[in-house]
Design a protein around this motif. Structure first.
Motif, PDB file in Angstrom:
ATOM      1  N   ARG A 169      17.698  73.265  62.064  1.00 11.76           N
ATOM      2  CA  ARG A 169      16.910  72.239  61.370  1.00 11.76           C
ATOM      3  C   ARG A 169      17.069  72.383  59.862  1.00 11.76           C
ATOM      4  O   ARG A 169      17.209  73.489  59.343  1.00 11.76           O
ATOM      5  CB  ARG A 169      15.427  72.347  61.741  1.00 11.76           C
ATOM      6  CG  ARG A 169      15.162  71.903  63.185  1.00 11.76           C
ATOM      7  CD  ARG A 169      13.694  71.687  63.452  1.00 11.76           C
ATOM      8  NE  ARG A 169      13.034  70.738  62.582  1.00 11.76           N
ATOM      9  CZ  ARG A 169      13.077  69.410  62.727  1.00 11.76           C
ATOM     10  NH1 ARG A 169      13.786  68.877  63.705  1.00 11.76           N
ATOM     11  NH2 ARG A 169      12.411  68.616  61.900  1.00 11.76           N
ATOM     12  N   ASN A 170      17.050  71.253  59.194  1.00 13.52           N
ATOM     13  CA  ASN A 170      17.042  71.233  57.736  1.00 13.52           C
ATOM     14  C   ASN A 170      15.636  71.551  57.248  1.00 13.52           C
ATOM     15  O   ASN A 170      14.650  71.089  57.833  1.00 13.52           O
ATOM     16  CB  ASN A 170      17.427  69.841  57.228  1.00 13.52           C
ATOM     17  CG  ASN A 170      18.914  69.588  57.335  1.00 13.52           C
ATOM     18  OD1 ASN A 170      19.710  70.326  56.796  1.00 13.52           O
ATOM     19  ND2 ASN A 170      19.276  68.535  58.052  1.00 13.52           N
ATOM     20  N   PRO A 171      15.527  72.308  56.174  1.00 11.77           N
ATOM     21  CA  PRO A 171      14.193  72.553  55.616  1.00 11.77           C
ATOM     22  C   PRO A 171      13.620  71.261  55.040  1.00 11.77           C
ATOM     23  O   PRO A 171      14.363  70.346  54.683  1.00 11.77           O
ATOM     24  CB  PRO A 171      14.448  73.578  54.511  1.00 11.77           C
ATOM     25  CG  PRO A 171      15.887  73.457  54.182  1.00 11.77           C
ATOM     26  CD  PRO A 171      16.579  72.992  55.428  1.00 11.77           C
ATOM     27  N   PRO A 172      12.314  71.186  54.960  1.00 17.87           N
ATOM     28  CA  PRO A 172      11.694  69.978  54.391  1.00 17.87           C
ATOM     29  C   PRO A 172      11.925  69.915  52.886  1.00 17.87           C
ATOM     30  O   PRO A 172      12.214  70.935  52.246  1.00 17.87           O
ATOM     31  CB  PRO A 172      10.207  70.160  54.702  1.00 17.87           C
ATOM     32  CG  PRO A 172      10.027  71.623  54.880  1.00 17.87           C
ATOM     33  CD  PRO A 172      11.326  72.157  55.419  1.00 17.87           C
ATOM     34  N   PRO A 173      11.813  68.727  52.313  1.00 24.15           N
ATOM     35  CA  PRO A 173      11.872  68.639  50.847  1.00 24.15           C
ATOM     36  C   PRO A 173      10.692  69.371  50.229  1.00 24.15           C
ATOM     37  O   PRO A 173       9.694  69.663  50.898  1.00 24.15           O
ATOM     38  CB  PRO A 173      11.808  67.135  50.575  1.00 24.15           C
ATOM     39  CG  PRO A 173      11.292  66.519  51.824  1.00 24.15           C
ATOM     40  CD  PRO A 173      11.620  67.432  52.950  1.00 24.15           C
ATOM     41  N   THR A 174      10.790  69.668  48.946  1.00 19.09           N
ATOM     42  CA  THR A 174       9.729  70.411  48.264  1.00 19.09           C
ATOM     43  C   THR A 174       8.450  69.597  48.154  1.00 19.09           C
ATOM     44  O   THR A 174       7.362  70.161  48.069  1.00 19.09           O
ATOM     45  CB  THR A 174      10.183  70.844  46.860  1.00 19.09           C
ATOM     46  OG1 THR A 174      10.608  69.681  46.126  1.00 19.09           O
ATOM     47  CG2 THR A 174      11.326  71.839  46.951  1.00 19.09           C
ATOM     48  N   ALA A 192      14.274  62.556  36.413  1.00 16.18           N
ATOM     49  CA  ALA A 192      13.728  62.942  35.108  1.00 16.18           C
ATOM     50  C   ALA A 192      13.938  64.422  34.813  1.00 16.18           C
ATOM     51  O   ALA A 192      14.231  64.800  33.680  1.00 16.18           O
ATOM     52  CB  ALA A 192      12.244  62.594  35.043  1.00 16.18           C
ATOM     53  N   THR A 193      13.795  65.257  35.823  1.00 15.33           N
ATOM     54  CA  THR A 193      13.825  66.707  35.581  1.00 15.33           C
ATOM     55  C   THR A 193      15.123  67.382  36.037  1.00 15.33           C
ATOM     56  O   THR A 193      15.407  68.508  35.634  1.00 15.33           O
ATOM     57  CB  THR A 193      12.662  67.393  36.318  1.00 15.33           C
ATOM     58  OG1 THR A 193      12.874  67.265  37.736  1.00 15.33           O
ATOM     59  CG2 THR A 193      11.325  66.771  35.935  1.00 15.33           C
ATOM     60  N   GLY A 194      15.884  66.718  36.918  1.00 13.75           N
ATOM     61  CA  GLY A 194      17.079  67.340  37.481  1.00 13.75           C
ATOM     62  C   GLY A 194      16.783  68.289  38.631  1.00 13.75           C
ATOM     63  O   GLY A 194      17.689  68.904  39.188  1.00 13.75           O
ATOM     64  N   GLU A 195      15.516  68.410  38.997  1.00 14.63           N
ATOM     65  CA  GLU A 195      15.131  69.311  40.096  1.00 14.63           C
ATOM     66  C   GLU A 195      15.656  68.780  41.424  1.00 14.63           C
ATOM     67  O   GLU A 195      15.517  67.593  41.741  1.00 14.63           O
ATOM     68  CB  GLU A 195      13.611  69.422  40.166  1.00 14.63           C
ATOM     69  CG  GLU A 195      13.112  70.255  41.341  1.00 14.63           C
ATOM     70  CD  GLU A 195      11.613  70.090  41.591  1.00 14.63           C
ATOM     71  OE1 GLU A 195      11.140  70.648  42.592  1.00 14.63           O
ATOM     72  OE2 GLU A 195      10.947  69.406  40.805  1.00 14.63           O
ATOM     73  N   VAL A 196      16.271  69.676  42.212  1.00 13.33           N
ATOM     74  CA  VAL A 196      16.728  69.316  43.558  1.00 13.33           C
ATOM     75  C   VAL A 196      15.527  69.398  44.495  1.00 13.33           C
ATOM     76  O   VAL A 196      14.973  70.476  44.722  1.00 13.33           O
ATOM     77  CB  VAL A 196      17.863  70.236  44.036  1.00 13.33           C
ATOM     78  CG1 VAL A 196      18.255  69.900  45.464  1.00 13.33           C
ATOM     79  CG2 VAL A 196      19.065  70.118  43.106  1.00 13.33           C
TER      80      VAL A 196
END
Length: 197
Positions: A31-36, A135-139
């Motif tokens: 499974r893929n982890p959930p988004p943050t 805006a932040t570049g955060e993945v």
């Protein structure tokens, strides 16, 4: 008769291109982890074109597959994001970039399927999806999706099974966005998602 068949098989292998590594060894139950965060925290969504990982563009079949996948993703994802993008917001909208990339692939084109059928081998593709706060570049998330097209089924279907593999990957990309909109829950890596309506 045996020599003739052996010659045809050898010719098919030579025309199929260089020997390519096997698909990534991924547990079918992975499974893929959930988004943050839940994707509903974003007001706008920008879908970027499907890209190929560096080095993959040297093989014609990979370029063809990227084009098919770009069309498939472009048919499914906008249906999800356009209503959200049309919703008025107060202040500066928070935007999520959707960046699909073919990370690894072996794709048998239709011409090779017509000529060599199942002898051309199986197709498979691994797609990585980067979701980035503009805006932040955060993945926010970086799930991956793996699908296969069996050589025999692809041979009998004259390449339709290879193209359906890419359609399944597009469904998985769209499904990840839809499933993780209200709450971050992740998704399957290798189990196909239901087709998008």
């Amino acid at each position: 008769m045996f020599r003739r068949r052996a010659s045809v098989v050898l010719l098919a292998l030579l025309l199929a291109g260089p020997v390519i590594a096997s698909p990534p060894a991924i547990d079918p139950a992975a499974r893929n982890p959930p988004p943050t965060i839940a994707l509903s925290h974003f007001d706008r969504f920008e879908l970027q074109p499907v890209t190929l990982a560096p080095g993959l563009e040297t093989h014609k079949g990979n370029v063809v597959a990227r084009q098919y996948l770009d069309v498939d993703v472009g048919e499914r994802v906008p249906r999800l994001i356009e209503p959200r993008n049309a919703t008025p917001v107060q202040g500066e909208p928070r935007t999520l970039l959707i960046q699909p990339e073919v990370a690894d692939i072996r794709f048998i084109t239709g011409g090779k399927r017509v000529l060599f059928g199942g002898f051309a081998g199986s197709s498979w593709a691994l797609v990585k999806l980067r979701l980035v706060d503009k805006a932040t570049g955060e993945v926010v998330a970086e799930p991956q999706f793996l699908q296969h097209a069996n050589s025999i089924a692809a041979g009998y279907s004259l390449g339709a099974a290879d193209k359906l593999m890419l359609a399944r990957l597009a469904d998985m990309v769209a499904s990840y966005l839809k499933t993780n909109f209200d709450a971050p829950v992740g998704s399957a890596v290798a189990a196909a998602a239901p087709p998008m309506d």
